[in-house]
Design a protein around this motif. Structure first.
Motif, PDB file in Angstrom:
ATOM      1  N   LEU A  65     -17.602   9.514  11.350  1.00  0.00           N
ATOM      2  CA  LEU A  65     -17.406   8.195  10.787  1.00  0.00           C
ATOM      3  C   LEU A  65     -18.793   7.576  10.687  1.00  0.00           C
ATOM      4  N   VAL A  66     -19.169   7.147   9.507  1.00  0.00           N
ATOM      5  CA  VAL A  66     -20.496   6.575   9.288  1.00  0.00           C
ATOM      6  C   VAL A  66     -20.320   5.134   8.848  1.00  0.00           C
ATOM      7  N   ARG A  67     -20.968   4.237   9.563  1.00  0.00           N
ATOM      8  CA  ARG A  67     -20.906   2.814   9.236  1.00  0.00           C
ATOM      9  C   ARG A  67     -22.318   2.272   9.082  1.00  0.00           C
ATOM     10  N   THR A  68     -22.438   1.269   8.252  1.00  0.00           N
ATOM     11  CA  THR A  68     -23.720   0.600   8.093  1.00  0.00           C
ATOM     12  C   THR A  68     -23.549  -0.880   8.417  1.00  0.00           C
ATOM     13  N   ARG A  69     -24.603  -1.451   8.954  1.00  0.00           N
ATOM     14  CA  ARG A  69     -24.599  -2.888   9.245  1.00  0.00           C
ATOM     15  C   ARG A  69     -26.044  -3.361   9.322  1.00  0.00           C
ATOM     16  N   VAL A  70     -26.207  -4.650   9.221  1.00  0.00           N
ATOM     17  CA  VAL A  70     -27.524  -5.262   9.409  1.00  0.00           C
ATOM     18  C   VAL A  70     -27.517  -5.904  10.793  1.00  0.00           C
ATOM     19  N   GLY A 110     -32.578  -7.977  11.675  1.00  0.00           N
ATOM     20  CA  GLY A 110     -32.827  -7.628  10.277  1.00  0.00           C
ATOM     21  C   GLY A 110     -32.886  -6.139  10.000  1.00  0.00           C
ATOM     22  N   SER A 111     -32.811  -5.318  11.033  1.00  0.00           N
ATOM     23  CA  SER A 111     -32.830  -3.864  10.850  1.00  0.00           C
ATOM     24  C   SER A 111     -31.531  -3.396  10.204  1.00  0.00           C
ATOM     25  N   MET A 112     -31.636  -2.437   9.328  1.00  0.00           N
ATOM     26  CA  MET A 112     -30.454  -1.791   8.755  1.00  0.00           C
ATOM     27  C   MET A 112     -30.073  -0.663   9.698  1.00  0.00           C
ATOM     28  N   VAL A 113     -28.823  -0.641  10.141  1.00  0.00           N
ATOM     29  CA  VAL A 113     -28.355   0.361  11.092  1.00  0.00           C
ATOM     30  C   VAL A 113     -27.325   1.251  10.413  1.00  0.00           C
ATOM     31  N   VAL A 114     -27.559   2.550  10.472  1.00  0.00           N
ATOM     32  CA  VAL A 114     -26.576   3.542  10.032  1.00  0.00           C
ATOM     33  C   VAL A 114     -26.081   4.206  11.308  1.00  0.00           C
ATOM     34  N   GLN A 115     -24.819   3.938  11.648  1.00  0.00           N
ATOM     35  CA  GLN A 115     -24.243   4.445  12.893  1.00  0.00           C
ATOM     36  C   GLN A 115     -23.303   5.602  12.602  1.00  0.00           C
ATOM     37  N   VAL A 116     -23.490   6.683  13.353  1.00  0.00           N
ATOM     38  CA  VAL A 116     -22.692   7.890  13.164  1.00  0.00           C
ATOM     39  C   VAL A 116     -21.874   8.140  14.426  1.00  0.00           C
ATOM     40  N   ARG A 134     -25.282  10.818   3.725  1.00  0.00           N
ATOM     41  CA  ARG A 134     -26.283  10.695   2.665  1.00  0.00           C
ATOM     42  C   ARG A 134     -26.070   9.407   1.862  1.00  0.00           C
ATOM     43  N   ARG A 135     -24.804   9.079   1.538  1.00  0.00           N
ATOM     44  CA  ARG A 135     -24.503   7.841   0.810  1.00  0.00           C
ATOM     45  C   ARG A 135     -24.903   6.613   1.625  1.00  0.00           C
ATOM     46  N   ALA A 136     -24.622   6.637   2.924  1.00  0.00           N
ATOM     47  CA  ALA A 136     -24.969   5.500   3.781  1.00  0.00           C
ATOM     48  C   ALA A 136     -26.483   5.314   3.845  1.00  0.00           C
ATOM     49  N   LEU A 137     -27.229   6.407   3.975  1.00  0.00           N
ATOM     50  CA  LEU A 137     -28.686   6.312   4.011  1.00  0.00           C
ATOM     51  C   LEU A 137     -29.230   5.816   2.678  1.00  0.00           C
ATOM     52  N   ARG A 138     -28.680   6.316   1.586  1.00  0.00           N
ATOM     53  CA  ARG A 138     -29.114   5.873   0.256  1.00  0.00           C
ATOM     54  C   ARG A 138     -28.859   4.374   0.094  1.00  0.00           C
ATOM     55  N   HIS A 139     -27.680   3.923   0.490  1.00  0.00           N
ATOM     56  CA  HIS A 139     -27.351   2.501   0.410  1.00  0.00           C
ATOM     57  C   HIS A 139     -28.332   1.671   1.249  1.00  0.00           C
ATOM     58  N   ALA A 140     -28.588   2.129   2.458  1.00  0.00           N
ATOM     59  CA  ALA A 140     -29.484   1.402   3.355  1.00  0.00           C
ATOM     60  C   ALA A 140     -30.886   1.288   2.778  1.00  0.00           C
ATOM     61  N   LEU A 141     -31.348   2.333   2.127  1.00  0.00           N
ATOM     62  CA  LEU A 141     -32.729   2.346   1.638  1.00  0.00           C
ATOM     63  C   LEU A 141     -32.905   1.741   0.254  1.00  0.00           C
ATOM     64  N   LEU A 142     -31.900   1.869  -0.593  1.00  0.00           N
ATOM     65  CA  LEU A 142     -32.061   1.427  -1.977  1.00  0.00           C
ATOM     66  C   LEU A 142     -31.417   0.079  -2.273  1.00  0.00           C
ATOM     67  N   ARG A 143     -30.395  -0.285  -1.540  1.00  0.00           N
ATOM     68  CA  ARG A 143     -29.682  -1.534  -1.824  1.00  0.00           C
ATOM     69  C   ARG A 143     -30.045  -2.672  -0.867  1.00  0.00           C
ATOM     70  N   VAL A 144     -30.278  -2.324   0.384  1.00  0.00           N
ATOM     71  CA  VAL A 144     -30.579  -3.341   1.388  1.00  0.00           C
ATOM     72  C   VAL A 144     -32.082  -3.317   1.634  1.00  0.00           C
ATOM     73  N   ARG A 145     -32.710  -4.442   1.445  1.00  0.00           N
ATOM     74  CA  ARG A 145     -34.157  -4.525   1.665  1.00  0.00           C
ATOM     75  C   ARG A 145     -34.411  -4.919   3.111  1.00  0.00           C
ATOM     76  N   SER A 146     -34.668  -3.938   3.937  1.00  0.00           N
ATOM     77  CA  SER A 146     -34.899  -4.175   5.353  1.00  0.00           C
ATOM     78  C   SER A 146     -36.198  -3.491   5.752  1.00  0.00           C
ATOM     79  N   PRO A 147     -36.974  -4.092   6.640  1.00  0.00           N
ATOM     80  CA  PRO A 147     -38.238  -3.475   7.052  1.00  0.00           C
ATOM     81  C   PRO A 147     -38.053  -2.321   8.040  1.00  0.00           C
ATOM     82  N   ARG A 148     -36.823  -2.156   8.561  1.00  0.00           N
ATOM     83  CA  ARG A 148     -36.597  -1.128   9.580  1.00  0.00           C
ATOM     84  C   ARG A 148     -35.227  -0.490   9.384  1.00  0.00           C
TER      85      ARG A 148
END
Length: 106
Positions: free
Chosen positions: A5-10, A14-20, A33-47
């Motif tokens: 189960l992969v979840r994303t949250r901020v 301000g860090s983007m968290v991809v939790q597995v 891969r979709r969660a990481l892509r979303h975190a990097l391309l859609r959410v502008r976070s420094p971490r």
């Protein structure tokens, strides 16, 4: 658990968290891969934090997805932390090219 189960949250900082949670098999790698892509391309976070503390086994494709995501993050000047992978997964991540400095075992 059948698959991961992969979840994303901020996070509050301000860090983007991809939790597995669970095992990352070939089928779950696409979700990761979709969660990481979303975190990097859609959410502008420094971490970016890839939280693996509740992940069990991560297959080679999943390891590759994490390393590729970290590479893209570096290209975008986003700092990356892979949080609490198992020792086996940490070894695989390092062998696949993830810098040891990106691994956080606490």
């Amino acid at each position: 658990m059948v698959g991961a189960l992969v979840r994303t949250r901020v996070a509050s900082n301000g860090s983007m968290v991809v939790q597995v949670r669970g095992n990352v098999s070939e089928a779950a790698t696409a979700q990761l891969r979709r969660a990481l892509r979303h975190a990097l391309l859609r959410v502008r976070s420094p971490r970016l934090v890839v939280d693996l503390r509740d992940a069990g086994w991560v297959d080679p494709l999943g390891v590759g997805a994490v390393v590729a995501g970290c590479d893209v993050a570096g290209d975008r000047a986003v700092s990356v932390v892979v949080h609490r992978p198992t020792s086996v997964v940490a070894r695989r991540l390092r062998a696949a090219g993830l810098p040891g400095s990106a691994l956080l075992h606490r």
